[in-house]
Write a protein that holds these residues in place. Structure first.
Motif, short mmCIF file in Angstrom:
data_model
loop_
_atom_site.label_atom_id
_atom_site.label_comp_id
_atom_site.label_asym_id
_atom_site.label_seq_id
_atom_site.Cartn_x
_atom_site.Cartn_y
_atom_site.Cartn_z
N SER A 1 0.96 -1.33 -0.07
CA SER A 1 0.08 -0.05 -0.15
C SER A 1 0.87 1.36 -0.09
N THR A 2 2.25 1.03 0.48
CA THR A 2 2.88 2.52 0.77
C THR A 2 3.99 2.50 -0.12
N VAL A 3 4.41 1.55 -1.09
CA VAL A 3 5.59 1.60 -1.80
C VAL A 3 5.42 2.93 -3.06
N THR A 4 4.33 3.15 -3.53
CA THR A 4 4.29 4.30 -4.48
C THR A 4 4.74 5.47 -3.64
N HIS A 5 4.13 5.75 -2.66
CA HIS A 5 4.30 7.14 -1.89
C HIS A 5 5.60 7.13 -1.52
N LEU A 6 6.53 6.09 -1.22
CA LEU A 6 7.81 5.81 -1.01
C LEU A 6 8.75 6.33 -2.04
N MET A 7 8.21 5.81 -3.06
CA MET A 7 9.06 6.12 -4.18
C MET A 7 9.03 7.42 -4.78
N LEU A 8 7.58 8.06 -5.02
CA LEU A 8 7.36 9.50 -5.35
C LEU A 8 7.99 10.44 -4.29
N ALA A 9 7.46 10.45 -2.88
CA ALA A 9 8.03 11.11 -2.15
C ALA A 9 9.32 11.62 -1.38
N LEU A 10 9.90 10.21 -1.06
CA LEU A 10 11.00 10.12 -0.54
C LEU A 10 12.25 9.90 -1.17
N GLN A 11 12.14 9.16 -2.41
CA GLN A 11 13.19 8.91 -3.58
C GLN A 11 13.15 10.06 -4.56
N THR A 12 11.84 10.22 -4.87
CA THR A 12 11.41 11.00 -6.01
C THR A 12 11.55 10.45 -7.39
N VAL A 13 10.25 10.29 -7.88
CA VAL A 13 9.84 9.98 -9.40
C VAL A 13 9.57 11.53 -9.95
N VAL B 1 1.63 0.91 -10.64
CA VAL B 1 1.66 0.72 -9.19
C VAL B 1 1.54 -0.58 -8.87
N ARG B 2 0.66 -1.26 -9.63
CA ARG B 2 0.53 -2.76 -9.50
C ARG B 2 1.76 -3.60 -9.55
N ALA B 3 2.65 -3.09 -10.61
CA ALA B 3 3.83 -3.73 -10.62
C ALA B 3 4.84 -3.87 -9.61
N TYR B 4 4.85 -2.45 -8.98
CA TYR B 4 5.83 -2.22 -7.91
C TYR B 4 5.23 -2.59 -6.53
N SER B 5 3.90 -2.85 -6.51
CA SER B 5 3.20 -3.36 -5.31
C SER B 5 3.22 -4.91 -5.14
N ALA B 6 3.04 -5.44 -6.08
CA ALA B 6 2.39 -6.87 -6.21
C ALA B 6 3.30 -7.76 -5.71
N HIS B 7 4.33 -7.53 -5.18
CA HIS B 7 5.23 -8.57 -4.56
C HIS B 7 4.64 -8.59 -2.97
#
Length: 312
Positions: free
Chosen positions: A182-194, A205-211
Motif C-alpha cells: 500500500s505504501t511503496v508508491t508514496h515512498l518512491m514518489l515522495a521520499l526518493q522522487t519520481v 503501481v500494481r507492478a511495484y506493489s504486487a510482491h
C-alpha cells in the motif's frame, strides 16, 4: 512472490528463469545472444525489482546477453524464512547465479540504489569477471578516500534516511514498510522522487506493489534501510576492501549517470564519492530525473549505456 506468468498488461514481456542454487527460488531474466562474450547484468535496489529495467532490456538484448536478477524478497523471487536479507547474503546469492549457474565473464555491471553496494562487493570478490561499471543513482564502496564521510553526510541530509531514522526510532518503520503493498508508491514518489509522476499508472503501481502481499513478503524491503538506521551493535566492523581487488576494479572503465532530483542519494554527495573512485570517468547529470532515471528518462539512460558499451 509475483507469479512467473505475470506480464503487467504486456509491460513485462520477458520469460521467467529460476534457480535454487542459493537455497531459495530466485528469478532472473536472461535475454539476448547466449554466445555474447560481454554480458550486461542490471541490478535493482530498494524497493524495486527487475521491472525497473524493462525499457532497457529489449534494446540491449539485440546486441548483448542481458541478465536481470531479482534480489531475495523482491519481484518474482521468493522471500524465504530464516534469511538475514543483509548485504552479504544478497552478494552470495548473486555469486550463486552469476558464477555458479551462469558462469558469466567480461560482465558489464549496471547498478542502481542497493544494486551499487551489492555489485561493488561482487566485483571486489571477482575482479577478473568484470569488464565495466555503469552506475546510476547509487554508491560504490570501493575503499576510495572520503567515501565514509560523504555517506555520513548523505545519511544526515537525505529525505529518505531522515524518514527511515525517525521511523525506526518511533517504531513505525516496520509498520510502513511491512505494508509496502500500500505504501511503496508514496515512498518512491515522495521520499526518493519520481520526477515524472505522469508515468505512475495503475499498471505501474500494481507492478511495484504486487510482491508485497503481506508482512512476511516485506522482509527484504524492511531490511535494506534497517541495516543503516538500526545496525547490529554486535556485528563485526566491515572489512576494508582488498587493495589488489579494489585497484583492479578502479582501473576498469566506469560511468555515472546521475538523476539530479534524487532526494534519497543526494547528487552533492554521490557524485564526489564516484569521482573519488573513478576520477577520469564521465559523470552525466540528468537534470530531469529523480532517484529512478530508468523511469524518468529511460531513452537517455539507454543511449548513455549503449554509448558506454560501444566506446570502452
Amino acid at each position: 512472490m509475483i507469479p512467473a506468468e505475470e506480464t503487467f498488461d504486456g509491460t513485462w514481456p520477458f520469460r521467467a528463469n529460476y534457480t535454487e542454487a542459493a537455497g531459495f527460488r530466485q528469478h532472473y531474466v536472461d535475454e539476448g545472444p547466449r554466445g555474447q562474450s560481454d554480458p550486461v547484468v542490471l541490478l535493482h535496489g530498494e524497493p524495486t525489482w527487475g521491472y525497473l529495467w524493462r525499457h532497457l532490456i529489449g534494446p540491449l538484448s539485440r546486441t548483448h546477453r542481458v541478465v536481470v536478477p531479482d534480489h531475495m524478497g523482491f519481484g518474482k523471487s521468493a522471500t524465504p524464512d530464516g534469511s538475514s536479507y543483509l548485504l552479504g547474503e544478497h552478494v552470495r546469492n548473486l555469486e550463486s547465479l552469476l558464477v555458479d549457474v551462469l558462469d558469466l565473464k567480461q560482465i558489464t555491471l549496471v547498478l542502481h540504489d542497493w544494486g551499487g553496494p551489492i555489485g561493488a562487493e561482487f566485483a571486489l570478490r571477482h575482479p577478473g569477471r568484470i569488464a565495466r561499471v555503469f552506475a546510476t543513482n547509487t554508491v560504490l564502496p570501493l575503499g576510495q578516500p572520503g567515501y565514509g564521510e560523504l555517506m555520513v553526510a548523505n545519511f544526515v541530509d537525505s529525505a529518505w534516511f531522515r524518514w527511515a531514522r525517525a521511523a525506526q526510532q518511533d517504531g513505525s518503520l516496520e509498520e510502513v514498510l511491512g505494508n509496502a503493498g500500500s505504501t511503496v508508491t508514496h515512498l518512491m514518489l515522495a521520499l526518493q522522487t519520481v520526477a515524472r509522476p505522469q508515468i505512475v499508472t495503475p499498471t505501474w503501481v500494481r507492478a511495484y506493489s504486487a510482491h508485497f502481499t503481506g508482512r512476511a513478503e516485506c522482509r527484504g524491503v524492511i531490511r535494506f534501510p534497517q541495516q543503516l538506521v538500526a545496525p547490529d551493535p554486535d556485528a563485526p566492523p566491515a572489512a576494508a576492501p582488498d587493495p589488489v581487488a579494489a585497484a583492479a576494479i578502479l582501473a576498469k572503465p566506469a560511468m555515472l549517470a546521475e538523476g539530479m532530483r534524487d532526494t534519497a542519494l543526494l547528487p552533492r554527495h554521490v557524485i564526489p564519492a564516484f569521482r573519488a573512485a573513478f576520477p577520469d570517468a564521465p559523470v552525466i547529470e540528468l537534470a530531469d530525473a529523480g532517484h529512478f532515471p530508468s523511469e524518468d528518462t529511460p531513452e537517455t539512460l539507454l543511449a548513455l549505456l549503449q554509448l558506454f558499451l560501444h566506446s570502452t
